[in-house]
Design a protein around this motif. Structure first.
Motif, mmCIF file in Angstrom:
data_model
loop_
_atom_site.group_PDB
_atom_site.id
_atom_site.type_symbol
_atom_site.label_atom_id
_atom_site.label_comp_id
_atom_site.label_asym_id
_atom_site.label_seq_id
_atom_site.Cartn_x
_atom_site.Cartn_y
_atom_site.Cartn_z
ATOM 1 N N ARG A 244 -11.292 3.432 -30.971
ATOM 2 C CA ARG A 244 -12.194 2.630 -31.263
ATOM 3 C C ARG A 244 -12.165 2.239 -32.356
ATOM 4 O O ARG A 244 -11.547 2.720 -33.336
ATOM 5 C CB ARG A 244 -13.247 3.143 -30.931
ATOM 6 C CG ARG A 244 -13.922 3.190 -28.829
ATOM 7 C CD ARG A 244 -15.126 3.550 -29.312
ATOM 8 N NE ARG A 244 -15.686 4.582 -30.526
ATOM 9 C CZ ARG A 244 -17.049 4.565 -30.677
ATOM 10 N NH1 ARG A 244 -18.008 4.523 -29.497
ATOM 11 N NH2 ARG A 244 -17.443 6.010 -31.092
ATOM 12 N N ALA A 264 -10.580 -9.676 -31.828
ATOM 13 C CA ALA A 264 -10.687 -8.712 -30.880
ATOM 14 C C ALA A 264 -9.794 -8.736 -29.144
ATOM 15 O O ALA A 264 -9.306 -8.589 -28.993
ATOM 16 C CB ALA A 264 -11.959 -8.681 -30.266
ATOM 17 N N HIS A 267 -6.209 -8.833 -29.840
ATOM 18 C CA HIS A 267 -5.630 -7.520 -29.252
ATOM 19 C C HIS A 267 -5.997 -6.768 -27.933
ATOM 20 O O HIS A 267 -6.132 -5.562 -27.759
ATOM 21 C CB HIS A 267 -6.301 -6.155 -30.798
ATOM 22 C CG HIS A 267 -5.233 -6.969 -31.830
ATOM 23 N ND1 HIS A 267 -4.159 -6.342 -31.712
ATOM 24 C CD2 HIS A 267 -5.721 -7.555 -32.847
ATOM 25 C CE1 HIS A 267 -3.686 -6.369 -33.122
ATOM 26 N NE2 HIS A 267 -4.382 -7.555 -33.487
ATOM 27 N N GLY A 268 -6.703 -7.269 -27.052
ATOM 28 C CA GLY A 268 -7.145 -7.471 -25.443
ATOM 29 C C GLY A 268 -8.569 -6.222 -25.485
ATOM 30 O O GLY A 268 -8.136 -4.926 -25.282
ATOM 31 N N ARG A 269 -9.324 -6.548 -27.052
ATOM 32 C CA ARG A 269 -9.990 -4.967 -26.449
ATOM 33 C C ARG A 269 -11.163 -6.256 -26.084
ATOM 34 O O ARG A 269 -11.782 -7.304 -27.262
ATOM 35 C CB ARG A 269 -10.863 -5.043 -28.248
ATOM 36 C CG ARG A 269 -9.452 -3.517 -28.609
ATOM 37 C CD ARG A 269 -9.773 -3.441 -30.185
ATOM 38 N NE ARG A 269 -8.613 -2.412 -31.003
ATOM 39 C CZ ARG A 269 -8.657 -0.874 -30.522
ATOM 40 N NH1 ARG A 269 -10.365 -0.178 -30.442
ATOM 41 N NH2 ARG A 269 -7.235 -0.308 -31.252
ATOM 42 N N LYS A 270 -12.299 -5.722 -25.883
ATOM 43 C CA LYS A 270 -13.941 -5.253 -25.155
ATOM 44 C C LYS A 270 -14.867 -5.007 -26.852
ATOM 45 O O LYS A 270 -14.603 -4.642 -27.075
ATOM 46 C CB LYS A 270 -14.624 -5.974 -24.436
ATOM 47 C CG LYS A 270 -13.338 -5.725 -23.262
ATOM 48 C CD LYS A 270 -13.216 -6.993 -22.756
ATOM 49 C CE LYS A 270 -13.040 -7.558 -21.378
ATOM 50 N NZ LYS A 270 -12.871 -8.817 -20.961
ATOM 51 N N LEU A 307 -14.866 1.687 -21.081
ATOM 52 C CA LEU A 307 -13.847 1.084 -21.326
ATOM 53 C C LEU A 307 -13.043 1.991 -21.989
ATOM 54 O O LEU A 307 -13.550 3.013 -22.676
ATOM 55 C CB LEU A 307 -14.084 0.236 -22.090
ATOM 56 C CG LEU A 307 -15.057 -1.041 -21.227
ATOM 57 C CD1 LEU A 307 -15.037 -2.466 -22.470
ATOM 58 C CD2 LEU A 307 -13.636 -1.392 -20.239
ATOM 59 N N ASP A 309 -10.989 3.934 -24.962
ATOM 60 C CA ASP A 309 -11.338 3.373 -26.125
ATOM 61 C C ASP A 309 -10.358 2.411 -27.706
ATOM 62 O O ASP A 309 -10.911 1.611 -28.015
ATOM 63 C CB ASP A 309 -11.009 4.744 -27.294
ATOM 64 C CG ASP A 309 -12.589 6.241 -26.622
ATOM 65 O OD1 ASP A 309 -12.898 5.418 -26.414
ATOM 66 O OD2 ASP A 309 -12.208 7.013 -27.828
ATOM 67 N N ARG A 310 -9.017 2.476 -26.180
ATOM 68 C CA ARG A 310 -8.081 1.510 -27.403
ATOM 69 C C ARG A 310 -8.456 -0.024 -26.700
ATOM 70 O O ARG A 310 -8.180 -0.955 -27.363
ATOM 71 C CB ARG A 310 -6.581 2.256 -26.274
ATOM 72 C CG ARG A 310 -6.178 3.041 -27.451
ATOM 73 C CD ARG A 310 -4.691 2.841 -26.919
ATOM 74 N NE ARG A 310 -4.020 1.998 -28.126
ATOM 75 C CZ ARG A 310 -2.960 2.153 -28.313
ATOM 76 N NH1 ARG A 310 -2.773 3.124 -28.481
ATOM 77 N NH2 ARG A 310 -2.845 0.721 -29.299
ATOM 78 N N GLU A 311 -9.596 -0.834 -25.828
ATOM 79 C CA GLU A 311 -9.330 -1.357 -25.639
ATOM 80 C C GLU A 311 -11.145 -2.463 -26.177
ATOM 81 O O GLU A 311 -11.839 -2.234 -25.253
ATOM 82 C CB GLU A 311 -10.051 -1.178 -24.033
ATOM 83 C CG GLU A 311 -7.936 -2.011 -23.873
ATOM 84 C CD GLU A 311 -8.289 -1.087 -21.531
ATOM 85 O OE1 GLU A 311 -9.283 -1.976 -21.042
ATOM 86 O OE2 GLU A 311 -7.804 -0.928 -21.936
ATOM 87 N N THR A 312 -11.315 -1.183 -26.885
ATOM 88 C CA THR A 312 -13.294 -1.006 -27.420
ATOM 89 C C THR A 312 -12.950 -1.508 -28.811
ATOM 90 O O THR A 312 -12.354 -1.503 -29.081
ATOM 91 C CB THR A 312 -13.587 -0.151 -27.540
ATOM 92 O OG1 THR A 312 -13.958 0.535 -25.463
ATOM 93 C CG2 THR A 312 -14.898 -0.450 -27.510
#
Ligand SMILES: [Zn+2]
Ligand SMILES: [Zn+2]
Length: 679
Positions: A244, A264, A267-270, A307, A309-312
């Motif tokens: 995260r 964000a 890098h494809g993070r919500k 979700l 962690d890599r997408e957060t």
């Protein structure tokens, strides 16, 4: 931080006239000088009074239980009939945070300001229930507004860490004053809103009488880097994160937050938002179009845990180590929704405001101890200031070419550094004023000088933002925190005799003195007051009992004991004396006070004529267990020697005293039991 009641009140004498009666412009900063915070500035000419900004500051160490610090507004309350309006330069707390509170105390007919600032102010005013106390009017770049008869204010777009920020060109009967507000020269602003340098130069060309300029970074050489410069560094850290990403910054740093949201997305993070101000500011800024991003970028914090962690990315408050902010609570493991994981990358995209450094580094330490990777500090290039450095300040001086110069918005050394910069650009020292809050700058077309100051200082609000923490309360809290509290219960009859031994109780007091000695001193103070001050404190009104000023008695005992503790033990606890009145004719208690010579002036003979019970001792007051071990151990030899005999006697006669007391001071006894239980 300014001291309480910094300068003397001068009302409004001399207003609008200086130098032999010639009318003058008066500029009076009530906050923002010798500090960063609570910017509040008054402009006066003739009968017109205009305010520029109304900010707050945050409490410094020792301001226990204080939530916000505001300038003393006595001057504004005294002169409220002359207030024609207020100008807001931008939406930072140190410029708008005090306005809702001011509106409770005096009326401001109209407030002009940028859209974002007024939108944030609306939220605060709704919360404070003062929406009906003024009219808010939104301005656009180069708008000119008239305030009263004598002020014309043009809003000049500048660049700062918050969007929608303005400098002011104020046309007055004595000339044009440029008030920079907070600024830096950022030629590649994140929102594409450029500094209106042309307009500033236009005023410089026409002639600026005086420049009031932001001094925050006056000690730093060079230009402050553009806000955009942090983008590649944030990009690198967010891109490299395996788990995260947690980012903290000022919620009001709209440009920074925009860039973080952009990254964000990249890098494809919500994004999950934590902290009330973060949610509020982002909602307002998106609503008004200062931030653009898709709605589905945001995920409620409760669902974001589902979700990977890599997408957060979690964006939160707490960059200043504020104890109640999201990141601080997470660092203490006290946040209900978020716990630190060892795979987390935590980015501090802010630098500590002076005074917050210790809480910030403590937060960083705790996060690291929980195993997270923490990215912080100057070397990382993840934060830049919103205030110009020396070269920005020179550019401002060069554009405006003012005749007179007053550095503002800064601590004293920053003001001095900024005045030197001015001198290096040809502004003579005698055309520059370094002023303090409450000082009055008097300007005519060909002079600048300091007039008589007005009342200034600070007002402290508690967490409710309604209760004023006055100087006395603050002093008491400092005493409680530093030296603890001593309570003292005395039973005194209405004819002025001590009817029972005083009860002394300590909380948080560290002292080398034997607790029995303290009760002995208390006894002596009571005796002294009764023997020397009773005639002044008790008036015989012809009734059955004299009219006794019990509060006065308590005060005298407190003061006497306080002086003694300061003198003999070098401690200054808060002392609370409570007197329980007993009926006239109650037999006197004659205590141990006689066993030790008093150094105070000899009493003028005994007035009670009652029983003399010299030598009989009370049981020791129940203070022993509050004594710190160190304190007890350190009891000096002489102290021990002095009290040894009375102490033995006390033990031997404790039962007798208790029995006798129950006869005539039953209430006292019950109270003491209660005290013992509660203690
Ligand atoms: Zn600002
Ligand atoms: Zn500011």
């Amino acid at each position: 931080m300014a001291s309480l009641n910094g300068t003397a009140s001068n009302g409004s004498s001399g207003r609008g006239a200086a130098n032999g009666g010639k009318p003058c412009l008066r500029v009076i900063p009530l906050g923002g000088l010798h500090e960063i915070g609570k910017n509040t500035c008054v402009f006066e000419y003739g009968d017109d009074l205009m305010l520029v900004d109304g900010g707050l500051a945050f409490p410094s160490d020792g301001m226990h239980g204080v939530n916000v610090v505001l300038p003393d507004t006595s001057y504004l309350r005294e002169n409220q009939k002359r207030i024609r309006g207020m100008i807001v330069t931008h939406g930072h707390e140190d410029h708008i945070g005090g306005i809702p509170h001011h509106l409770k105390n005096f009326s401001i007919p109209v407030i002009y300001g940028p859209r974002l600032a007024l939108s944030m102010l609306t939220g605060k005013m709704e919360e404070a229930g003062v929406m009906d106390r003024t009219v808010l009017k939104t301005v656009s770049p180069r708008d000119v507004v008239q305030i009263g008869q004598h002020f014309k204010v043009e809003f000049i777009r500048n660049t700062h860490s918050i969007a929608d920020s303005f400098s002011l060109a104020i046309t007055t009967p004595v000339g044009v004053v440029v008030f920079t507000g907070d600024f830096k020269f950022d030629h590649t602003p994140v929102d594409g809103e450029y500094f209106d340098i042309q307009r500033m130069a236009h005023y410089g060309e026409q002639g600026v009488l005086c420049l009031f300029s932001d001094s925050t970074n006056a000690e730093l050489p060079g230009f402050t880097p553009p806000e955009r410069s942090v983008f590649p560094n944030l990009d690198r850290h967010i891109g490299a994160a395996e788990g995260r990403v947690i980012v903290t910054t000022f919620a009001s740093s709209v440009h920074r937050v925009s860039m973080i949201l952009e990254l964000a997305l990249k890098h494809g993070r919500k994004v999950g938002l934590l902290g009330r101000s973060m949610l509020n500011v982002i909602a307002k800024a998106r609503e008004l179009g200062y931030m653009r991003c898709p709605d589905d970028l945001f995920v409620p914090i409760k669902q974001i845990r589902d979700l990977p962690d890599r997408e957060t990315l979690l964006l939160m408050t707490g960059s200043q180590g504020e104890p109640l902010a999201a990141l601080s609570r997470i660092s203490r493991g006290e946040h209900p929704q978020v716990q630190v994981k060892t795979s987390d990358t935590i980015i501090f995209s802010a630098s500590p405001i002076p005074g917050n450094t210790i809480s910030v580094v403590n937060t960083i330490d705790r996060l690291m101890m929980l195993g997270a990777k923490v990215v912080y500090g100057k070397g990382e290039g993840i934060h830049v200031s919103g205030h110009g450095s020396q070269e920005d300040q020179k550019l401002m001086l060069a554009l405006t070419r003012p005749k007179y110069f007053v550095p503002v918005h800064g601590e004293h050394r920053m003001l001095v550094a900024h005045s030197r910069t001015g001198q290096s650009m040809g502004i003579p020292a005698d055309h520059t004023l370094i002023i303090d809050n409450g000082d009055v700058v008097e300007l005519t077309p060909d002079s600048i000088r300091k007039g008589d100051p007005v009342k200034s200082g600070i007002e402290l609000l508690d967490a409710s933002r309604n209760g004023i923490v006055d100087a006395r309360v603050l002093k008491e809290r400092q005493q409680l925190a530093d030296d603890g509290v001593i309570t003292l219960l005395a039973v005194i009859s209405t004819d002025g005799v001590m009817a029972a031994p005083p009860r002394v109780n300590l909380r948080g007091v560290v002292t080398t003195a034997d607790p029995r000695r303290l009760s002995l001193w208390a006894e002596r103070e009571i005796t002294w007051v009764l023997e020397n001050r009773w005639n002044q404190l008790a008036r015989n009104t012809g009734g059955k009992a004299p009219d006794v000023d019990w509060v006065g008695v308590q005060r005298e005992v407190e003061l006497g004991l306080q002086r003694r503790l300061r003198r003999e033990l070098q401690v200054d606890p808060l002392i609370i004396c409570l007197v329980q009145p007993a009926p006239a004719g109650t037999p006197a208690y004659r205590g141990r006070a006689d066993a030790e010579p008093d150094t105070r002036p000899a009493p003028r003979g005994r007035r009670d004529g009652g029983r003399h019970e010299g030598g009989r001792q009370s049981q020791p007051a129940p203070v022993q267990r509050q004594q710190s071990p160190a304190g007890s151990a350190a009891a000096s030899a002489s102290t021990t020697a002095t009290v040894a005999a009375p102490a033995r006697a006390a033990a031997a006669t404790a039962a007798a005293v208790a029995a006798e007391e129950s006869e005539h001071t039953g209430r006292t006894r019950r109270r003491r039991s209660a005290a013992a239980v509660s203690g």
